[in-house]
Structures are given as C-alpha cells and as structure tokens.
Design an enzyme around this catalytic site. Structure first.
Site, PDB file in Angstrom:
ATOM      1  N   GLU A 288      -2.411   8.858  -1.099  1.00 39.54           N
ATOM      2  CA  GLU A 288      -3.385   7.877  -0.625  1.00 39.54           C
ATOM      3  C   GLU A 288      -4.800   8.419  -0.702  1.00 39.54           C
ATOM      4  O   GLU A 288      -5.736   7.708  -1.030  1.00 39.54           O
ATOM      5  CB  GLU A 288      -3.064   7.533   0.833  1.00 39.54           C
ATOM      6  CG  GLU A 288      -4.078   6.621   1.500  1.00 39.54           C
ATOM      7  CD  GLU A 288      -3.621   6.173   2.879  1.00 39.54           C
ATOM      8  OE1 GLU A 288      -2.882   6.932   3.531  1.00 39.54           O
ATOM      9  OE2 GLU A 288      -4.008   5.066   3.297  1.00 39.54           O
TER      10      GLU A 288
ATOM     11  N   ARG B  91       5.109   4.507   6.237  1.00 42.47           N
ATOM     12  CA  ARG B  91       4.639   4.444   7.615  1.00 42.47           C
ATOM     13  C   ARG B  91       4.759   3.015   8.159  1.00 42.47           C
ATOM     14  O   ARG B  91       5.217   2.104   7.458  1.00 42.47           O
ATOM     15  CB  ARG B  91       3.206   4.953   7.715  1.00 42.47           C
ATOM     16  CG  ARG B  91       2.191   4.075   7.042  1.00 42.47           C
ATOM     17  CD  ARG B  91       0.809   4.728   7.114  1.00 42.47           C
ATOM     18  NE  ARG B  91      -0.181   3.925   6.428  1.00 42.47           N
ATOM     19  CZ  ARG B  91      -1.205   4.432   5.760  1.00 42.47           C
ATOM     20  NH1 ARG B  91      -1.370   5.737   5.663  1.00 42.47           N
ATOM     21  NH2 ARG B  91      -2.075   3.628   5.184  1.00 42.47           N
TER      22      ARG B  91
ATOM     23  N   ASP C 282       0.825  -1.201   0.000  1.00 40.85           N
ATOM     24  CA  ASP C 282       0.000   0.000   0.000  1.00 40.85           C
ATOM     25  C   ASP C 282       0.860   1.253   0.000  1.00 40.85           C
ATOM     26  O   ASP C 282       0.564   2.209  -0.687  1.00 40.85           O
ATOM     27  CB  ASP C 282      -0.949   0.010   1.206  1.00 40.85           C
ATOM     28  CG  ASP C 282      -0.222  -0.101   2.535  1.00 40.85           C
ATOM     29  OD1 ASP C 282       0.923  -0.604   2.563  1.00 40.85           O
ATOM     30  OD2 ASP C 282      -0.786   0.311   3.558  1.00 40.85           O
TER      31      ASP C 282
ATOM     32  N   GLU D 221       3.411   0.359   8.133  1.00 36.54           N
ATOM     33  CA  GLU D 221       2.424  -0.484   7.474  1.00 36.54           C
ATOM     34  C   GLU D 221       3.113  -1.253   6.348  1.00 36.54           C
ATOM     35  O   GLU D 221       3.503  -2.384   6.530  1.00 36.54           O
ATOM     36  CB  GLU D 221       1.250   0.366   6.975  1.00 36.54           C
ATOM     37  CG  GLU D 221       0.104  -0.482   6.490  1.00 36.54           C
ATOM     38  CD  GLU D 221      -1.251   0.215   6.577  1.00 36.54           C
ATOM     39  OE1 GLU D 221      -1.312   1.380   6.974  1.00 36.54           O
ATOM     40  OE2 GLU D 221      -2.250  -0.438   6.236  1.00 36.54           O
TER      41      GLU D 221
ATOM     42  N   ASP E 105      -5.578  -2.761  -2.941  1.00 36.59           N
ATOM     43  CA  ASP E 105      -4.746  -1.813  -3.672  1.00 36.59           C
ATOM     44  C   ASP E 105      -4.138  -2.505  -4.891  1.00 36.59           C
ATOM     45  O   ASP E 105      -4.138  -1.959  -6.001  1.00 36.59           O
ATOM     46  CB  ASP E 105      -3.620  -1.282  -2.768  1.00 36.59           C
ATOM     47  CG  ASP E 105      -4.132  -0.741  -1.435  1.00 36.59           C
ATOM     48  OD1 ASP E 105      -4.982  -1.399  -0.815  1.00 36.59           O
ATOM     49  OD2 ASP E 105      -3.676   0.332  -1.014  1.00 36.59           O
TER      50      ASP E 105
HETATM   51  C1  BGC Z   1      -4.116   0.759   3.672  1.00 37.47           C
HETATM   52  C2  BGC Z   1      -4.890   0.665   2.403  1.00 37.47           C
HETATM   53  C3  BGC Z   1      -5.765  -0.524   2.497  1.00 37.47           C
HETATM   54  C4  BGC Z   1      -6.715  -0.211   3.606  1.00 37.47           C
HETATM   55  C5  BGC Z   1      -7.767  -1.225   3.845  1.00 37.47           C
HETATM   56  C6  BGC Z   1      -5.060   1.018   4.773  1.00 37.47           C
HETATM   57  O1  BGC Z   1      -4.455   1.116   5.994  1.00 37.47           O
HETATM   58  O2  BGC Z   1      -3.111   1.711   3.591  1.00 37.47           O
HETATM   59  O3  BGC Z   1      -4.333   1.052   1.275  1.00 37.47           O
HETATM   60  O4  BGC Z   1      -6.348  -0.961   1.349  1.00 37.47           O
HETATM   61  O5  BGC Z   1      -6.071   0.076   4.812  1.00 37.47           O
HETATM   62  O6  BGC Z   1      -8.926  -0.714   3.620  1.00 37.47           O
END
Ligand code: BGC
Length: 735
Positions: free
Chosen positions: A616, A339, A335, A341, A348
């Site tokens: 985003e 960060r 994604d 994540e 995505d």
């Molecule tokens: C991510 C997204 C992902 C979403 C889920 C986020 O935290 O960055 O891109 O698809 O959560 O809905």
C-alpha cells in the site's frame, strides 16, 4: 413470471446471529427428469447442495453488489444431481457482505435483520410437464455447525454439532424489487498452494508459510481429540524479530477455528476469505506444512498479459502486480483483502484500470462494478468513495466525491473501451460518465454563485500516500488538492467529449468549459510553463492531461525535480502517470532509472524486502525493518502496481491506438535500455496475440514484433518508423 419472483424470502424463526443458517427442503421427483435448474440468491452468501453434493464451483455467491438496488440471482443446472424419488436440497447462508461486525466503517447500511434465502427449483419432465419448488414456509431451517461467520473475522466450525433441530422456515416480506439476473463473472477457487514450510518463531508460535501472499482461505487436515479447538490466524508479515504480526489487520480477527469431534477431518471455510501469506496454528501439535493448503479465490478472469525481462527483480515485481490483482478482484475491485476494510475504493480502481485490462480480461468484471457505481451515484451525479457504498461517514458527511477517486466514472469505461474496442462499454456507462462531469460543473457554478468558479473542490484524498518527506507516514498529499481537482476535471471533460464523438452525441457547453478549465489551471497553478508548486505530481498532471501551454518547460521542471530527488515522491495519483510523463519528456532513461531503483522508496524496494504482492505504501517496512503505522499498512494494495502499464506500453512497447481501439492498430514503440538486455511481453488482445520481444546484440538490438491477425501495426524504434506485416516481424537495429 420467472420462478424466483414467485418464491418467498424465507428466514429462520429465531435470528441465528453470527451462526450460519441452513435451509432444507425434501424434493420428491418423478421418473424422467429432462431438465432441472435452481435459481437462487440470499441476503448473505450461500452454498447450495443437492443430496449432499455442492451444486456449483462458485463460492461466496451471490457476491457483492449495491444490494439496495442490485442483488443478483443465479441459475444452476442441477439435472444431473436429481434422482427419481426423494432428494435433499440444502442451502446454507452465511452473513457475507450483507452483515458484518465492523462498526468503524459505518456499514450500518448493510445491517439487515438476518440471513435470508429466496430460490426456485424448476423441473421439466420428458413428458413436457413441469414442476416448481419455491422457497416458502414448507422449508425448514437449522442452525449450521458453522457457529460463527464474518467476512472480516473469519469462521468457527463446530464438528460436534450434527443433526441440529429443524424448525419451520418463516416467510418474510423482503423486497424482490432489487433482484437482477446474474452479471459479471463468478467467484471461484482458482489455485491451490501447499504449505511451504513450518516456522517456529522466537516467541514459540507455530507458523505455516505459503511463500506467497494470497486471498482466499486454507484447507487443512488434523486428527485431534474431541473438543480440541484448532485456531488458524491468517496474517501477511512476520515482524522484525520474526514473530507473528497481525496489528495491521486492525479490527479483522481473520481466524478460522475448528472444534474437533474426535475424528480426523479435512475442512475449509465457505463464508469468508482472508488476505494472508502465513497462518499461525494454535491448538494442534506436530503440525506439518503438507496438512495445509492455501486456496486462492478470486473472480474468474482470463489472463491476457505476460511480461518478462532480464531483470529478475522487475520480473518479481510484475508477478506481484498479478498477485495483487488476483487478491483484489474478488467480485469488487478492492483496496486490500486482509484488514477490516476490503472495500471498492474508487481511486484505487481508477488508477489501476489500465494495468488491470492488460493483465486479465476484466471487461465483464469491471462492467458489473460500474453498474454498482452507477447504482450508488446520487441524482446530482455524486460518485461515492467506495462502491458498493457503505456509508463512510468519517470522511465528510456522506462519503461521496473526491477528485481522481470519483473520476473512475470516466477513467474506467475509457480504459475498457481502449483495451477491448467495444463502443457498447461507453454507451452502457454513458449516464454515469456524463452525470459525474455535470456534477463537477454544477459545483463550480455553485462556488461562483452561478458563474463558473474552479476548482470544483479543494478537498479530497489528494495524491494519497505521496512521499515528499522520506520519513513521512502521513497519507495526505503534498500536491494541492484544488490543482488535482482541476486537472482531473479537464481529463474527464476530454474523455466525455471523445465519447460524445464516438456515440454521436452533442458536446453542448463542454468544449467551452474545458477551455476555461485549462485556462484556470494555467493561471492558478503555472507560471511561464512551470508549476508554481514544485511537486512531481503537479508537473506530471500538467503534462499527462495536456494542460501546459509550454510542455518543454513543464517537462524540464519535472526532470529537474526527479533528478534533484533521485527518487519518486509521488502517491497513488502521481505514481500512475509519472513514467508516462517522463516518456513524453523524452526521458525514458530517467524513467527506467526510477523503475530499476531498489533503494527506499521505489517500486523494487519491497521486492528486495521479500514482497510477494504490491504494498500500500512506499514505507510499509522502513529500511531499518520498522513497520509503518499499523493503522494503514496493507501489504496487498494494487495501486502502485499501475506502473506495469508503462512496462507493457513503453518498455516492451505494445501501444494501442485510441482511434482504433481494441488493438486494431498497434504501435510497437519500445524503449530499450542497456541495463535490461532482453524484454518480452505478450498481450492476448481481442484481435489476437500481440508480442514484443527484443534483445541486445553485439552491435545493437534485435526486435521481434508479432502483429495479431486482425490488427495493423507499425514500429517506431529510436525515432524511426518501420511498417509491419501481420505475424512475426524481425528488425535489427545497429547503434
Ligand atoms: C484505502 C485506500 C483508499 C483510501 C482513500 C484507504 O483506507 O485503503 O486505498 O483509496 O483509503 O484515500
């Protein structure tokens, strides 16, 4: 038996925690080495050296897979690095994706005990004799001078540490069952960008601007007294006042700290990466941009798509989409890269897969990831929100199953098949595809106590980050989640049935269930060809997935909605398909209006705000300069970049044909618009180079289409069909 399978997993006697571990072995070699190869993998990420020389250009190896069942080993030819006599083999292991510090993601599943190595050096001599050096307790280990390392938090290098004490390695009975040969493409350093300028912020922070948001790390040189800590903080944005902004990195510390030994140094990290455009340097005085180089790191992929046109903002947007892909195709389609994540979010990847396969050759990269996805798929067909799976417990009990997200199981293999024309892609991922469809059907049966009751769910992420209200910062969709579930189920069924035809499999009950799904969709969500719910995404899905029984009415409704709003209101899902739906509605001009719009919210709005990647959210930065909530505000997410596929397929007009995939048949069907007086797009297809270029002339348009050597093509311009020859064709049209 393969040498690596004879080797033992080894680790340090004491757990080095966040400090990387170096493993050593002195290898004595006879004269006359004909061939030598090192096969290696790790729990963590490794860097291997023979006699002080790095054995490969690959970085962050073995990359990220669903480690429980898939851990790749890699074989490197090291013949040229071995000398007769004594050689030092050193393999450093950092934590990588195997371990990290962010509890909030529930990544306990990745928490293992400690870094470990398994490898085998296989030597063949000229006289035919062979030798194997295996990882075992004859090795030694030492604490690395990389005293801290973490994917999210960064790295600390203490240059004062030299010749750390060696202790014997310990053999450990970690399983070897998950070891698999390397698949996919290696991660490598791809580009170098010199620091562009030094900024001293209003707060007095020393910042180097690289002029481009990238994923990778920084190499830098300094000459500071022994014991001085130079700290680089990586970040994406300066705030409204021009100061360093790191809140949106959430828990990720994203720093690189180097402690000097008093000698001049040039260093870069090896076990981490960052998503950044800027670094703040602390601890060094008189820093100069030329002392800092951003190194762009991503999976090796050949660039295949190039777009340019008369509109500079649109060109910049197209370039930003490319950067978004480079930044998020680091072994796993993620994604975001910055960060805490950086996960393989399925939705995505689903929405971006068509565009991804235009920009770069992603076949090997994506198939590797589909294998991870399949490894993570549960026996009942459930598909996770992220793959490699990381126990995302915060979103439902187990982090599985969302409409559109889990549908990547069908969408990605299909897009790859259309782009590359290889049936094998569908065959290899067929189980994944079918099991997901069967899961949705089983859920419907469960809902209905045995009879089919749609939709399979009314939950999921919905049209993530849609923007029905201009000031909204909510991530949740305005469009009914049940509607989205039913629409994507119909799409998945259709893809599966097309796949059955290609592979020669029976459809069984699927056609009947598709019929019922469509009937349900119409009854439940539509009235007289119009969506009961007035969102752009609702109408878009009915049009794109051919669910409406009255396309004209649905298209009219969508067009009215877009005109009434004068802007996009769509999120991750709707935005992927909106312009295609407007094309179907015969409204290319309206689609182009949306594409060329620069006011908030729009694709080009971030470009006007200086974006160098795709944001985003539409409101990453509001028009008044305020950032959206730092809890979820990445400036490098590729999802909204998916509109680039419309720019190739419709604006430039290079359209593949599903029936002759891999661009064996192409329809050049551009939609010229006076506001964009010239357009050029090149696509390096498996059949050769396809090109569409056109420009406004005094009395119309002149088109040049290049048909690849192995393709057949026709052109359709303003509704009129033209046969095309292989090679270059020029058509002038008067309007
Ligand atoms: C991510 C997204 C992902 C979403 C889920 C986020 O935290 O960055 O891109 O698809 O959560 O809905």
């Amino acid at each position: 038996m393969l040498d690596i399978l004879k080797a033992s997993w080894i680790k340090a006697a004491a757990n080095n925690g966040d400090t990387a571990t170096d493993f050593f072995r002195t290898v004595t070699v006879k004269e006359g080495v004909k061939h030598a190869a090192l096969t290696v993998t790790a729990h963590g990420v490794f860097e291997a050296f023979l006699n002080g020389k790095r054995i490969s250009r690959d970085v962050l190896m073995p990359g990220w897979t669903s480690y429980y069942t898939r851990l790749r080993y890699i074989t490197y030819d090291v013949t040229d690095l071995l000398n007769a006599g004594e050689n030092e083999l050193k393999v450093g292991v950092g934590k990588g994706w195997f371990f990290h510090n962010v509890e909030s993601w529930g990544c306990d599943s990745l928490k293992h005990d400690q870094a470990a190595l398994i490898c085998a050096l296989s030597i063949t001599y000229d006289d035919g004799s062979t030798e194997e050096i295996l990882s075992n307790k004859e090795w030694t280990t030492a604490k690395s001078n990389i005293v801290f390392n973490d994917i999210y938090d960064g790295e600390t290098l203490d240059l004062r540490i030299k010749d750390a004490a060696h202790t014997p390695a310990v053999e450990i009975y970690y399983s070897r069952a998950m070891l698999i040969p390397y698949e996919g493409v290696p991660i490598r350093e791809q580009e170098r960008i010199a620091g562009q300028k030094l900024i001293i912020t209003p707060k007095g922070e020393y910042v180097i601007d690289f002029g481009q948001e990238v994923t990778g790390y920084v190499e830098f040189s300094a000459d500071v007294p022994a014991g001085t800590e130079v700290i680089l903080k990586h970040f994406e944005m300066l705030d409204k006042e021009g100061n360093v902004y790191t809140e949106n990195l959430r828990g990720a510390k994203a720093t690189y700290t180097v402690i000097s030994d008093g000698k001049p140094f040039t260093v870069k990290p090896g076990y981490t990466f960052y998503g950044f455009r800027y670094i703040q340097a602390l601890g060094a005085e008189n820093i100069r941009p030329e002392d800092f180089t951003a190194i762009v790191v991503h999976s090796e992929m050949k660039r295949t798509g190039y777009f340019s046109c008369a509109n500079e903002l649109l060109n910049k947007f197209a370039e930003n989409v490319i950067w978004g892909q480079k930044g998020n195709f680091l072994d796993v389609p993620t994604d975001c890269p910055q960060r805490d994540e950086r996960l393989g979010w399925t939705g995505d990847a689903a929405m971006f897969s068509r565009t991804a396969a235009i920009n770069f050759d992603v076949k090997a990269f994506c198939e590797k990831w589909l294998n991870d996805l399949e490894a993570d798929q549960l026996a009942d067909g459930s598909v996770p929100h992220v793959s490699p799976y990381t126990n995302i417990y915060w979103n439902g009990p187990d982090g599985y199953n969302s409409p559109a997200w889990s549908d990547v199981a069908l969408i990605m293999p299909w897009e790859l098949y259309v782009a590359y024309g290889d049936k094998g892609i569908l065959a290899r991922h067929y189980n994944l595809m079918k099991k997901w469809v069967d899961f949705m059907i089983a859920e419907c049966r469960r809902n209905g106590g045995g009879t089919l009751q749609l939709p399979w769910t009314t939950g999921g992420f919905g049209d993530w980050l849609s923007l029905e209200e201009l000031n909204s910062e909510s991530a949740y969709s305005g469009t009914d989640c049940g509607l989205i579930a039913a629409a994507f189920m119909a799409n998945a069924l259709r893809i599966l049935m097309k796949t059955n035809r290609i592979l020669g499999y029976e459809d069984g009950e699927y056609p009947e269930i598709l019929k019922k799904t469509i009937a349900f969709f119409r009854n439940e969500y539509m009235e007289n060809g119009r969506m009961k719910q007035e969102t752009q995404t609702a109408a878009v899905l009915a049009i794109i997935f051919k669910l409406t029984d009255n396309p004209q009415a649905t298209c009219a409704q969508l067009v009215e909605n877009v005109r009434a709003h004068g802007r996009i209101t769509t999120g991750f899902i709707g935005s992927t398909y909106l312009l295609d739906a407007l094309t179907i509605a015969g409204e290319d001009t309206l689609a182009t209006d949306l594409l060329l719009r620069t006011e908030y919210p729009s694709w080009l709005y971030p470009v006007t705000k200086g974006a160098t990647t795709v944001w985003e959210r539409w409101n990453g930065i509001f028009p008044d300069g305020r950032f959206a909530d730092a809890g979820m505000n990445s400036f490098n997410h590729y999802a909204y970049g998916s509109v680039l596929s419309w720019m190739f397929r419709r604006l430039a007009g290079i359209c593949p044909d599903e029936a002759a995939p891999g661009y064996k048949k192409i329809t050049f069907a551009p939609a010229p618009d006076e506001r964009i007086p010239w357009v050029k797009a090149t696509l390096d297809t498996v059949c050769g180079e396809a090109k569409s270029a056109y420009q406004k002339t005094a009395d119309g348009w002149e088109f040049t289409f290049t048909v690849p050597a192995d393709s057949e093509a026709t052109a359709v311009i303003f509704g009129k069909e033209y046969p095309l020859e292989k090679g270059e064709n020029t058509i002038s049209v008067t309007v």
